[in-house]
Design a protein around this motif. Structure first.
Motif, PDB file in Angstrom:
ATOM      1  N   LEU A  69       0.825  -1.202   0.000  1.00  0.00           N
ATOM      2  CA  LEU A  69       0.000   0.000   0.000  1.00  0.00           C
ATOM      3  C   LEU A  69       0.860   1.253   0.000  1.00  0.00           C
ATOM      4  CD1 LEU A  69      -2.578  -1.068   2.732  1.00  0.00           C
ATOM      5  CD2 LEU A  69      -2.985  -0.939   0.275  1.00  0.00           C
ATOM      6  N   LYS A  70       0.372   2.275  -0.672  1.00  0.00           N
ATOM      7  CA  LYS A  70       1.037   3.570  -0.643  1.00  0.00           C
ATOM      8  C   LYS A  70       0.769   4.203   0.709  1.00  0.00           C
ATOM      9  CE  LYS A  70       1.277   7.913  -3.189  1.00  0.00           C
ATOM     10  NZ  LYS A  70       2.725   7.958  -3.118  1.00  0.00           N
ATOM     11  N   GLY A  71       1.710   4.951   1.224  1.00  0.00           N
ATOM     12  CA  GLY A  71       1.494   5.679   2.462  1.00  0.00           C
ATOM     13  C   GLY A  71       2.650   5.557   3.439  1.00  0.00           C
ATOM     14  N   PRO A  72       2.627   6.414   4.462  1.00  0.00           N
ATOM     15  CA  PRO A  72       3.740   6.439   5.410  1.00  0.00           C
ATOM     16  C   PRO A  72       3.905   5.141   6.210  1.00  0.00           C
ATOM     17  CG  PRO A  72       1.950   7.855   6.167  1.00  0.00           C
ATOM     18  CD  PRO A  72       1.612   7.421   4.771  1.00  0.00           C
ATOM     19  N   SER A  73       2.813   4.446   6.491  1.00  0.00           N
ATOM     20  CA  SER A  73       2.937   3.204   7.276  1.00  0.00           C
ATOM     21  C   SER A  73       3.763   2.168   6.526  1.00  0.00           C
ATOM     22  CB  SER A  73       1.555   2.631   7.599  1.00  0.00           C
ATOM     23  OG  SER A  73       0.856   3.486   8.462  1.00  0.00           O
ATOM     24  N   LEU A  77       9.513  -3.112  18.041  1.00  0.00           N
ATOM     25  CA  LEU A  77       8.730  -2.750  16.852  1.00  0.00           C
ATOM     26  C   LEU A  77       8.466  -3.975  15.992  1.00  0.00           C
ATOM     27  CD1 LEU A  77      10.373   0.580  15.672  1.00  0.00           C
ATOM     28  CD2 LEU A  77       7.966   0.255  16.260  1.00  0.00           C
ATOM     29  N   GLN A  78       9.473  -4.802  15.834  1.00  0.00           N
ATOM     30  CA  GLN A  78       9.315  -6.012  15.033  1.00  0.00           C
ATOM     31  C   GLN A  78       8.305  -6.966  15.675  1.00  0.00           C
ATOM     32  OE1 GLN A  78      13.517  -6.900  14.939  1.00  0.00           O
ATOM     33  NE2 GLN A  78      13.698  -6.194  12.820  1.00  0.00           N
ATOM     34  N   ALA A  79       8.323  -7.078  17.004  1.00  0.00           N
ATOM     35  CA  ALA A  79       7.376  -7.951  17.706  1.00  0.00           C
ATOM     36  C   ALA A  79       5.932  -7.462  17.536  1.00  0.00           C
ATOM     37  CB  ALA A  79       7.730  -8.036  19.188  1.00  0.00           C
ATOM     38  N   LEU A  80       5.757  -6.138  17.376  1.00  0.00           N
ATOM     39  CA  LEU A  80       4.424  -5.565  17.150  1.00  0.00           C
ATOM     40  C   LEU A  80       4.029  -5.592  15.672  1.00  0.00           C
ATOM     41  CD1 LEU A  80       4.662  -2.429  19.474  1.00  0.00           C
ATOM     42  CD2 LEU A  80       3.167  -4.422  19.801  1.00  0.00           C
ATOM     43  N   ASN A  81       4.892  -6.100  14.814  1.00  0.00           N
ATOM     44  CA  ASN A  81       4.688  -6.106  13.356  1.00  0.00           C
ATOM     45  C   ASN A  81       4.588  -4.698  12.786  1.00  0.00           C
ATOM     46  OD1 ASN A  81       4.737  -8.959  13.013  1.00  0.00           O
ATOM     47  ND2 ASN A  81       2.689  -9.008  13.919  1.00  0.00           N
ATOM     48  N   GLY A  82       5.257  -3.753  13.416  1.00  0.00           N
ATOM     49  CA  GLY A  82       5.335  -2.389  12.889  1.00  0.00           C
ATOM     50  C   GLY A  82       3.992  -1.701  12.797  1.00  0.00           C
ATOM     51  N   PHE A  83       3.881  -0.842  11.798  1.00  0.00           N
ATOM     52  CA  PHE A  83       2.683  -0.024  11.591  1.00  0.00           C
ATOM     53  C   PHE A  83       1.618  -0.817  10.847  1.00  0.00           C
ATOM     54  CE2 PHE A  83       5.989   3.020  12.359  1.00  0.00           C
ATOM     55  CZ  PHE A  83       5.359   4.079  12.988  1.00  0.00           C
ATOM     56  N   ASN A  84       0.368  -0.535  11.140  1.00  0.00           N
ATOM     57  CA  ASN A  84      -0.755  -1.113  10.407  1.00  0.00           C
ATOM     58  C   ASN A  84      -0.857  -0.349   9.089  1.00  0.00           C
ATOM     59  OD1 ASN A  84      -3.251  -1.781   9.315  1.00  0.00           O
ATOM     60  ND2 ASN A  84      -4.265  -1.864  11.302  1.00  0.00           N
ATOM     61  N   GLU A  85      -0.562  -0.999   7.992  1.00  0.00           N
ATOM     62  CA  GLU A  85      -0.490  -0.324   6.699  1.00  0.00           C
ATOM     63  C   GLU A  85      -1.850   0.077   6.154  1.00  0.00           C
ATOM     64  OE1 GLU A  85       2.057  -2.634   4.120  1.00  0.00           O
ATOM     65  OE2 GLU A  85       3.641  -2.651   5.648  1.00  0.00           O
ATOM     66  N   ALA A  86      -2.924  -0.425   6.725  1.00  0.00           N
ATOM     67  CA  ALA A  86      -4.271  -0.041   6.300  1.00  0.00           C
ATOM     68  C   ALA A  86      -4.717   1.267   6.947  1.00  0.00           C
ATOM     69  CB  ALA A  86      -5.270  -1.144   6.629  1.00  0.00           C
ATOM     70  N   VAL A  87      -3.971   1.737   7.945  1.00  0.00           N
ATOM     71  CA  VAL A  87      -4.324   2.978   8.642  1.00  0.00           C
ATOM     72  C   VAL A  87      -3.532   4.117   8.013  1.00  0.00           C
ATOM     73  CG1 VAL A  87      -4.325   4.187  10.856  1.00  0.00           C
ATOM     74  CG2 VAL A  87      -4.812   1.736  10.776  1.00  0.00           C
ATOM     75  N   MET A  88      -4.237   5.089   7.414  1.00  0.00           N
ATOM     76  CA  MET A  88      -3.561   6.210   6.752  1.00  0.00           C
ATOM     77  C   MET A  88      -3.361   7.403   7.693  1.00  0.00           C
ATOM     78  SD  MET A  88      -2.613   5.411   3.767  1.00  0.00           S
ATOM     79  CE  MET A  88      -2.318   6.929   2.897  1.00  0.00           C
ATOM     80  N   TYR A  89      -4.307   7.662   8.560  1.00  0.00           N
ATOM     81  CA  TYR A  89      -4.184   8.773   9.498  1.00  0.00           C
ATOM     82  C   TYR A  89      -4.317   8.210  10.905  1.00  0.00           C
ATOM     83  CZ  TYR A  89      -4.962  13.075  12.018  1.00  0.00           C
ATOM     84  OH  TYR A  89      -4.847  14.103  12.918  1.00  0.00           O
ATOM     85  N   GLY A  90      -3.391   8.520  11.761  1.00  0.00           N
ATOM     86  CA  GLY A  90      -3.415   7.966  13.105  1.00  0.00           C
ATOM     87  C   GLY A  90      -2.665   6.655  13.208  1.00  0.00           C
ATOM     88  N   ASP A  91      -1.840   6.359  12.206  1.00  0.00           N
ATOM     89  CA  ASP A  91      -1.075   5.121  12.232  1.00  0.00           C
ATOM     90  C   ASP A  91      -0.126   5.065  13.425  1.00  0.00           C
ATOM     91  OD1 ASP A  91       0.365   7.198  10.970  1.00  0.00           O
ATOM     92  OD2 ASP A  91       1.597   5.795   9.845  1.00  0.00           O
ATOM     93  N   ASP A  92       0.409   6.228  13.813  1.00  0.00           N
ATOM     94  CA  ASP A  92       1.292   6.244  14.971  1.00  0.00           C
ATOM     95  C   ASP A  92       0.519   5.985  16.263  1.00  0.00           C
ATOM     96  OD1 ASP A  92       0.151   8.795  14.464  1.00  0.00           O
ATOM     97  OD2 ASP A  92       1.700   9.806  15.599  1.00  0.00           O
ATOM     98  N   ALA A  93      -0.678   6.566  16.404  1.00  0.00           N
ATOM     99  CA  ALA A  93      -1.498   6.313  17.597  1.00  0.00           C
ATOM    100  C   ALA A  93      -1.860   4.826  17.673  1.00  0.00           C
ATOM    101  CB  ALA A  93      -2.743   7.175  17.582  1.00  0.00           C
ATOM    102  N   ASP A  94      -2.192   4.230  16.537  1.00  0.00           N
ATOM    103  CA  ASP A  94      -2.506   2.800  16.503  1.00  0.00           C
ATOM    104  C   ASP A  94      -1.328   1.986  17.021  1.00  0.00           C
ATOM    105  OD1 ASP A  94      -4.107   0.369  15.348  1.00  0.00           O
ATOM    106  OD2 ASP A  94      -2.124   0.233  14.409  1.00  0.00           O
ATOM    107  N   LEU A  95      -0.144   2.298  16.556  1.00  0.00           N
ATOM    108  CA  LEU A  95       1.056   1.587  17.010  1.00  0.00           C
ATOM    109  C   LEU A  95       1.294   1.810  18.493  1.00  0.00           C
ATOM    110  CD1 LEU A  95       3.630  -0.087  16.384  1.00  0.00           C
ATOM    111  CD2 LEU A  95       4.766   2.094  15.941  1.00  0.00           C
ATOM    112  N   HIS A  96       1.174   3.056  18.934  1.00  0.00           N
ATOM    113  CA  HIS A  96       1.447   3.363  20.338  1.00  0.00           C
ATOM    114  C   HIS A  96       0.427   2.685  21.263  1.00  0.00           C
ATOM    115  CE1 HIS A  96       3.527   7.119  18.636  1.00  0.00           C
ATOM    116  NE2 HIS A  96       4.410   6.166  18.840  1.00  0.00           N
ATOM    117  N   ILE A  97      -0.808   2.547  20.840  1.00  0.00           N
ATOM    118  CA  ILE A  97      -1.799   1.843  21.644  1.00  0.00           C
ATOM    119  C   ILE A  97      -1.431   0.372  21.767  1.00  0.00           C
ATOM    120  CG2 ILE A  97      -4.193   1.001  21.650  1.00  0.00           C
ATOM    121  CD1 ILE A  97      -4.978   3.786  20.496  1.00  0.00           C
ATOM    122  N   ARG A  98      -1.003  -0.215  20.642  1.00  0.00           N
ATOM    123  CA  ARG A  98      -0.610  -1.636  20.705  1.00  0.00           C
ATOM    124  C   ARG A  98       0.607  -1.819  21.566  1.00  0.00           C
ATOM    125  NH1 ARG A  98       0.976  -3.387  15.672  1.00  0.00           N
ATOM    126  NH2 ARG A  98       0.612  -1.445  14.629  1.00  0.00           N
TER     127      ARG A  98
END
Length: 188
Positions: free
Chosen positions: A66-70, A167-188
């Motif tokens: 997917l295109k995007g920062p994640s 980060l690797q154990a969390l599987n990094g960023f959720n690539e389907a999340v375009m806005y708030g991807d960092d909050a999603d990661l930080h919550i996990r």
């Protein structure tokens, strides 16, 4: 030597990226590498940023997913060699002591998975707003999870330095999340 990997997603902003890279190159420590992941910029722009590569700055281009920062950040995590990772956007600047301070705290409090630091906002140059991204201690909810859950993020993507293996154990960023991807990661 403890190494910090700085991961920067990029799309069509070569002038801003150059300023961001200059701020990394001006660090008080040399214990860093940069991974810029271009997200499909035009051939001309990609050629211009590719010219910025060096022994310490790796420029790669997203070819799949997917295109995007994640997606770009995840590719950066995969390419990172450092024990620790910090993320910047292509219009962010680091204070000269940033990486050294973060590495010191990470080593001092080595049992943690991430260490979050304040981020200063600016319009034209650092210091012109005299305002932090967000007060990490404000609000009704003092704990970060509660604040993330009510969309009052106590920190942003460039605030923490992460242990790479965490980060690797969390599987990094959720690539389907375009806005708030960092909050999603930080919550996990």
């Amino acid at each position: 030597m403890t190494l910090a990997s700085v991961v920067i997603p990029h799309f069509e902003r070569p002038e801003l990226l150059r300023e961001t890279l200059d701020s990394v190159c001006a660090q008080t420590t040399s214990n860093w590498e940069v991974i810029v992941v271009d997200d499909g910029s035009s051939a001309d722009v990609y050629s211009r940023i590719k010219a910025l590569s060096s022994e310490k700055i790796q420029i790669i281009q997203r070819q799949d997913g997917l295109k995007g920062p994640s997606r770009c950040r995840n590719l950066g995590i995969q390419a990172a060699k450092g024990d620790y990772i910090l993320f910047l956007d292509s219009d962010d600047l680091l204070a000269p002591h940033c990486i050294e301070t973060r590495l010191h705290k990470a080593q001092q409090f080595h049992q943690n998975d991430l260490w979050a630091f304040p981020v200063e906002l600016f319009r034209e140059h650092p210091g012109d707003m005299k305002q932090s991204w967000n007060d990490m201690q404000k609000g009704t909810f003092k704990d970060p999870l509660s604040r993330f859950l009510v969309s009052d993020s106590p920190w942003c993507v460039s605030s923490p330095i992460w242990r790479r293996e965490s980060l690797q154990a969390l599987n990094g960023f959720n690539e389907a999340v375009m806005y708030g991807d960092d909050a999603d990661l930080h919550i996990r």
